[in-house]
Scaffold this active site. Structure first.
Site, PDB file in Angstrom:
ATOM      1  N   ILE A  24       0.846  -1.207   0.000  1.00 49.11           N
ATOM      2  CA  ILE A  24       0.000   0.000   0.000  1.00 49.11           C
ATOM      3  C   ILE A  24       0.881   1.257   0.000  1.00 49.11           C
ATOM      4  CG2 ILE A  24      -1.913   1.190   1.137  1.00 49.11           C
ATOM      5  CD1 ILE A  24      -2.600  -1.496   2.511  1.00 49.11           C
ATOM      6  N   ASP A  32      12.005   2.552   5.523  1.00 51.66           N
ATOM      7  CA  ASP A  32      11.589   1.152   5.402  1.00 51.66           C
ATOM      8  C   ASP A  32      12.797   0.287   5.702  1.00 51.66           C
ATOM      9  OD1 ASP A  32      10.671  -1.450   4.266  1.00 51.66           O
ATOM     10  OD2 ASP A  32       9.047  -0.248   3.415  1.00 51.66           O
ATOM     11  N   SER A  55      -7.114  -1.301  10.422  1.00 51.74           N
ATOM     12  CA  SER A  55      -7.584  -2.461   9.661  1.00 51.74           C
ATOM     13  C   SER A  55      -9.007  -2.829  10.060  1.00 51.74           C
ATOM     14  CB  SER A  55      -6.644  -3.629   9.971  1.00 51.74           C
ATOM     15  OG  SER A  55      -7.196  -4.840   9.554  1.00 51.74           O
ATOM     16  N   TYR A  65      -2.581  -9.765  15.745  1.00 51.93           N
ATOM     17  CA  TYR A  65      -2.384  -8.700  14.746  1.00 51.93           C
ATOM     18  C   TYR A  65      -3.462  -7.625  14.904  1.00 51.93           C
ATOM     19  CZ  TYR A  65      -2.989  -6.114  10.453  1.00 51.93           C
ATOM     20  OH  TYR A  65      -3.185  -5.075   9.563  1.00 51.93           O
ATOM     21  N   LYS A  91      -3.432  -3.411  16.185  1.00 53.08           N
ATOM     22  CA  LYS A  91      -3.990  -2.240  15.486  1.00 53.08           C
ATOM     23  C   LYS A  91      -4.967  -1.497  16.396  1.00 53.08           C
ATOM     24  CE  LYS A  91      -1.764  -2.538  11.664  1.00 53.08           C
ATOM     25  NZ  LYS A  91      -0.898  -1.458  11.166  1.00 53.08           N
ATOM     26  N   ASN A 127      -3.153 -14.078   1.491  1.00 55.30           N
ATOM     27  CA  ASN A 127      -4.341 -13.397   0.969  1.00 55.30           C
ATOM     28  C   ASN A 127      -4.762 -13.994  -0.361  1.00 55.30           C
ATOM     29  OD1 ASN A 127      -2.765 -10.679   2.391  1.00 55.30           O
ATOM     30  ND2 ASN A 127      -4.775 -11.347   3.079  1.00 55.30           N
ATOM     31  N   ARG A 130     -10.938 -21.751   7.353  1.00 48.94           N
ATOM     32  CA  ARG A 130      -9.678 -21.337   7.984  1.00 48.94           C
ATOM     33  C   ARG A 130     -10.014 -20.819   9.381  1.00 48.94           C
ATOM     34  NH1 ARG A 130      -6.263 -16.821   4.766  1.00 48.94           N
ATOM     35  NH2 ARG A 130      -8.118 -15.605   5.274  1.00 48.94           N
TER      36      ARG A 130
HETATM   37  P1  NAD Z   1       3.560  -4.603   3.443  1.00 49.38           P
HETATM   38  O1  NAD Z   1       4.167  -5.671   4.286  1.00 49.38           O
HETATM   39  O2  NAD Z   1       3.560  -4.789   1.972  1.00 49.38           O
HETATM   40  O3  NAD Z   1       4.268  -3.218   3.754  1.00 49.38           O
HETATM   41  C1  NAD Z   1       4.827  -2.915   5.010  1.00 49.38           C
HETATM   42  C2  NAD Z   1       6.185  -2.275   4.775  1.00 49.38           C
HETATM   43  O4  NAD Z   1       6.745  -1.937   6.054  1.00 49.38           O
HETATM   44  C3  NAD Z   1       7.176  -3.224   4.095  1.00 49.38           C
HETATM   45  O5  NAD Z   1       7.866  -2.534   3.082  1.00 49.38           O
HETATM   46  C4  NAD Z   1       8.132  -3.624   5.223  1.00 49.38           C
HETATM   47  O6  NAD Z   1       9.447  -3.877   4.744  1.00 49.38           O
HETATM   48  C5  NAD Z   1       8.070  -2.407   6.125  1.00 49.38           C
HETATM   49  N1  NAD Z   1       8.334  -2.691   7.533  1.00 49.38           N
HETATM   50  C6  NAD Z   1       7.846  -3.711   8.279  1.00 49.38           C
HETATM   51  N2  NAD Z   1       8.317  -3.647   9.533  1.00 49.38           N
HETATM   52  C7  NAD Z   1       9.128  -2.555   9.569  1.00 49.38           C
HETATM   53  C8  NAD Z   1       9.923  -1.967  10.596  1.00 49.38           C
HETATM   54  N3  NAD Z   1       9.983  -2.479  11.829  1.00 49.38           N
HETATM   55  N4  NAD Z   1      10.623  -0.854  10.290  1.00 49.38           N
HETATM   56  C9  NAD Z   1      10.581  -0.322   9.054  1.00 49.38           C
HETATM   57  N5  NAD Z   1       9.859  -0.845   8.050  1.00 49.38           N
HETATM   58  C10 NAD Z   1       9.142  -1.957   8.310  1.00 49.38           C
HETATM   59  O7  NAD Z   1       2.079  -4.362   3.974  1.00 49.38           O
HETATM   60  P2  NAD Z   1       0.890  -3.537   3.330  1.00 49.38           P
HETATM   61  O8  NAD Z   1      -0.118  -4.497   2.833  1.00 49.38           O
HETATM   62  O9  NAD Z   1       1.408  -2.484   2.446  1.00 49.38           O
HETATM   63  O10 NAD Z   1       0.273  -2.897   4.644  1.00 49.38           O
HETATM   64  C11 NAD Z   1       0.622  -1.590   5.063  1.00 49.38           C
HETATM   65  C12 NAD Z   1      -0.089  -1.271   6.358  1.00 49.38           C
HETATM   66  O11 NAD Z   1      -1.478  -1.404   6.198  1.00 49.38           O
HETATM   67  C13 NAD Z   1       0.290  -2.197   7.530  1.00 49.38           C
HETATM   68  O12 NAD Z   1       0.326  -1.415   8.684  1.00 49.38           O
HETATM   69  C14 NAD Z   1      -0.866  -3.174   7.570  1.00 49.38           C
HETATM   70  O13 NAD Z   1      -1.045  -3.690   8.859  1.00 49.38           O
HETATM   71  C15 NAD Z   1      -2.021  -2.274   7.166  1.00 49.38           C
HETATM   72  N6  NAD Z   1      -3.143  -2.990   6.561  1.00 49.38           N
HETATM   73  C16 NAD Z   1      -2.936  -3.789   5.483  1.00 49.38           C
HETATM   74  C17 NAD Z   1      -4.003  -4.474   4.915  1.00 49.38           C
HETATM   75  C18 NAD Z   1      -3.797  -5.419   3.764  1.00 49.38           C
HETATM   76  O14 NAD Z   1      -4.655  -6.288   3.548  1.00 49.38           O
HETATM   77  N7  NAD Z   1      -2.736  -5.304   2.983  1.00 49.38           N
HETATM   78  C19 NAD Z   1      -5.292  -4.314   5.439  1.00 49.38           C
HETATM   79  C20 NAD Z   1      -5.468  -3.469   6.531  1.00 49.38           C
HETATM   80  C21 NAD Z   1      -4.390  -2.801   7.083  1.00 49.38           C
HETATM   81  C1  WQD Z   2     -10.319 -13.294   1.865  1.00 48.59           C
HETATM   82  C2  WQD Z   2     -11.369 -14.387   1.695  1.00 48.59           C
HETATM   83  C3  WQD Z   2     -10.921 -16.343   3.024  1.00 48.59           C
HETATM   84  C4  WQD Z   2      -7.271 -17.464   0.886  1.00 48.59           C
HETATM   85  C5  WQD Z   2      -6.883 -10.308   5.803  1.00 48.59           C
HETATM   86  C6  WQD Z   2      -6.526  -9.963   7.220  1.00 48.59           C
HETATM   87  C7  WQD Z   2      -7.125  -8.626   7.582  1.00 48.59           C
HETATM   88  C8  WQD Z   2      -6.738  -7.561   6.569  1.00 48.59           C
HETATM   89  C9  WQD Z   2      -7.096  -7.983   5.190  1.00 48.59           C
HETATM   90  C10 WQD Z   2      -4.693  -6.538   7.316  1.00 48.59           C
HETATM   91  C11 WQD Z   2     -11.746 -15.061   3.014  1.00 48.59           C
HETATM   92  C12 WQD Z   2     -10.851 -16.674   1.549  1.00 48.59           C
HETATM   93  C13 WQD Z   2      -8.418 -16.832   1.306  1.00 48.59           C
HETATM   94  C14 WQD Z   2      -7.387 -18.760   0.295  1.00 48.59           C
HETATM   95  C15 WQD Z   2      -9.774 -18.639   0.557  1.00 48.59           C
HETATM   96  N1  WQD Z   2      -5.327  -7.333   6.561  1.00 48.59           N
HETATM   97  N2  WQD Z   2      -9.643 -17.395   1.145  1.00 48.59           N
HETATM   98  N3  WQD Z   2      -8.639 -19.289   0.147  1.00 48.59           N
HETATM   99  O1  WQD Z   2      -8.733 -12.893   5.828  1.00 48.59           O
HETATM  100  O2  WQD Z   2     -10.398 -11.237   4.835  1.00 48.59           O
HETATM  101  O3  WQD Z   2      -8.282 -10.436   5.694  1.00 48.59           O
HETATM  102  O4  WQD Z   2      -6.479  -9.265   4.923  1.00 48.59           O
HETATM  103  O5  WQD Z   2      -5.137  -5.776   8.119  1.00 48.59           O
HETATM  104  O6  WQD Z   2      -6.638  -8.312   8.828  1.00 48.59           O
HETATM  105  O7  WQD Z   2      -7.057 -10.959   8.072  1.00 48.59           O
HETATM  106  O8  WQD Z   2      -8.255 -11.743   3.607  1.00 48.59           O
HETATM  107  O9  WQD Z   2      -7.407 -12.455   1.421  1.00 48.59           O
HETATM  108  O10 WQD Z   2      -6.876 -13.861   3.456  1.00 48.59           O
HETATM  109  O11 WQD Z   2      -9.201 -13.828   2.580  1.00 48.59           O
HETATM  110  O12 WQD Z   2     -10.869 -19.172   0.400  1.00 48.59           O
HETATM  111  O13 WQD Z   2      -6.396 -19.403  -0.077  1.00 48.59           O
HETATM  112  O14 WQD Z   2     -10.815 -15.417   0.886  1.00 48.59           O
HETATM  113  O15 WQD Z   2     -11.522 -17.385   3.741  1.00 48.59           O
HETATM  114  O16 WQD Z   2     -13.123 -15.355   2.937  1.00 48.59           O
HETATM  115  P1  WQD Z   2      -8.994 -11.676   5.053  1.00 48.59           P
HETATM  116  P2  WQD Z   2      -7.823 -12.987   2.740  1.00 48.59           P
END
Ligand code: NAD
Ligand code: WQD
Length: 340
Positions: free
Chosen positions: A14, A33, A127, A151, A155, A201, A294
């Site tokens: 992101i 990073d 999240s 996790y 948050k 994911n 899961r």
């Molecule tokens: P990501 O792992 O791709 O990006 C996180 C970045 O932070 C990476 O580049 C990693 O190298 C860096 N990082 C991790 N620990 C670090 C540390 N201690 N010091 C410096 N850098 C560090 O994850 P993302 O999907 O881009 O998520 C970004 C943020 O959004 C996170 O806080 C995550 O919890 C939150 N978030 C993500 C999702 C999702 O589904 N991707 C959903 C909700 C919230």
């Molecule tokens: C999506 C759907 C699974 C994989 C996660 C984190 C959440 C947030 C977003 C960070 C679900 C199904 C998945 C597979 C499947 N991240 N699935 N087979 O679990 O909604 O959320 O990412 O904040 O905190 O928990 O995302 O992509 O893992 O799953 O059937 O191999 O796909 O059961 O319904 P999730 P996901």
């Protein structure tokens, strides 16, 4: 007005898309990073898409106070977007203290460095997982938080700490953005999601099947109380999420204190609907088989996105097909992600 923005975790999924949006909007962008979950290659691609370079890159751990002091003394930072964290739910169950250390300890180290250096604007990555095992959708920001894994608890803990600090530090402005399920990739195919090991994911799992790296998708349960029995999620395009951050910076001074916003589309898609859409868009068959649920998965998580729409006029503009198309383009152009 152009600002100098520190983006922690700016090389991540992101964060990288957000850096592109910020550069395109004319902001100066400083990335911190440690590359624990990202490749330095991403930083070059950000500059390539945006047509201008990042102001600076600091390879450091966000918990490292000396590194943070160096960042804040070398750049006139106006605002911070804090993405750096660990995000794998399953891993957080195995090593919860590491998650508390990095996600909570990283946030307190950052905010205390900001405070010492007179920086008062923070956008925090929260999240939808903080809502836990919900019974009523769509979820508003007022829906109760009930995290069900370490996790999600990190948050929610960060949100509570930030809300409390805001009560005592009146100049602080914090926006906590609760993302639902960010998915997709940059339409150029240069930036995308590149998980290490087996993807947790679903979208990167689908793209890896389509490109031939995995055989079939396990559909985790078809006995949920949803129309087709599979889990429903609010997938939101990562470029929409990135635009949400750019918009957040425009509004961070609207009000003092802490505010919380959901970033989602308000539309849910089931696992089978996603599989169908991905297969259609990519033209690739997606072999799939229903398996056990899961542990910890909930039936349905969908945002009510009206608060952010009325406050900032932000709505997600890209649909599920666009998320599938862009994720697939990234995977085709980078079959092994950012690895050379
Ligand atoms: P990501 O792992 O791709 O990006 C996180 C970045 O932070 C990476 O580049 C990693 O190298 C860096 N990082 C991790 N620990 C670090 C540390 N201690 N010091 C410096 N850098 C560090 O994850 P993302 O999907 O881009 O998520 C970004 C943020 O959004 C996170 O806080 C995550 O919890 C939150 N978030 C993500 C999702 C999702 O589904 N991707 C959903 C909700 C919230
Ligand atoms: C999506 C759907 C699974 C994989 C996660 C984190 C959440 C947030 C977003 C960070 C679900 C199904 C998945 C597979 C499947 N991240 N699935 N087979 O679990 O909604 O959320 O990412 O904040 O905190 O928990 O995302 O992509 O893992 O799953 O059937 O191999 O796909 O059961 O319904 P999730 P996901």
């Amino acid at each position: 007005m152009p600002q100098t923005v520190l983006v922690t975790g700016g090389a991540g999924f992101i964060g990288s898309h957000t850096c592109v949006e910020l550069l395109r909007a004319g902001h100066e962008v400083v990335v911190l990073d440690d590359h624990s979950n990202s490749s330095p290659e991403v930083l070059e691609r950000i500059a390539k898409i945006a047509g201008r370079p990042l102001a600076a890159v600091h390879v450091a751990d966000v918990r490292d106070r000396r590194a943070l002091d160096a960042v804040f003394t070398s750049h006139p930072i106006d605002a911070v977007i804090h993405f750096a964290a660990k995000k794998a739910v399953g891993e957080s169950v195995r090593i919860p203290l590491t998650y508390y250390d990095i996600n909570v300890g990283g946030t307190t180290a950052l905010v205390s460095a900001m405070h010492e250096h007179g920086v008062h604007r923070l956008v925090f990555s929260s999240s939808c997982s903080i809502y836990g095992d919900v019974t009523t959708v769509p979820l508003t920001e007022e829906s109760p938080a009930a995290p069900t894994n370490p996790y999600a608890t990190t948050k929610w803990t960060c949100e509570q700490i930030l809300a409390d600090v805001c009560r005592h530090v009146p100049e602080l402005r914090v926006l906590a953005l609760r993302y639902f399920n960010p998915a997709g990739a940059h339409p150029t195919g240069l930036l995308g999601e590149d998980p290490s090991g087996v993807p947790n994911n679903i979208m990167p799992f689908l793209t890896q099947i389509a490109v031939g790296r995995r055989d079939e998708l396990s559909v985790f349960g078809d006995d949920f109380p949803t129309p087709d029995g599979t889990g429903i999620r609010d997938y939101v395009h990562v470029v929409d999420v990135a635009e949400g951050h750019r918009t957040a910076l425009d509004h961070i001074d609207d009000e003092p204190g802490m505010r919380v916003f959901n970033l989602g589309t308000g539309r849910g898609a089931s696992v089978l609907e996603l599989v169908r859409t991905f297969a259609e868009v990519s033209g690739q068959p997606i072999p799939h088989r229903v398996t056990e649920r899961r542990p910890g998965d909930v039936a349905e998580l969908v945002a009510d996105p009206t608060k952010v729409a009325s406050a900032w006029n932000w709505t997600a503009r890209r649909d599920l097909a666009a998320m599938c198309r862009d994720a697939w383009t990234f995977q085709q152009q980078n079959p092994y992600g950012y690895a050379p």
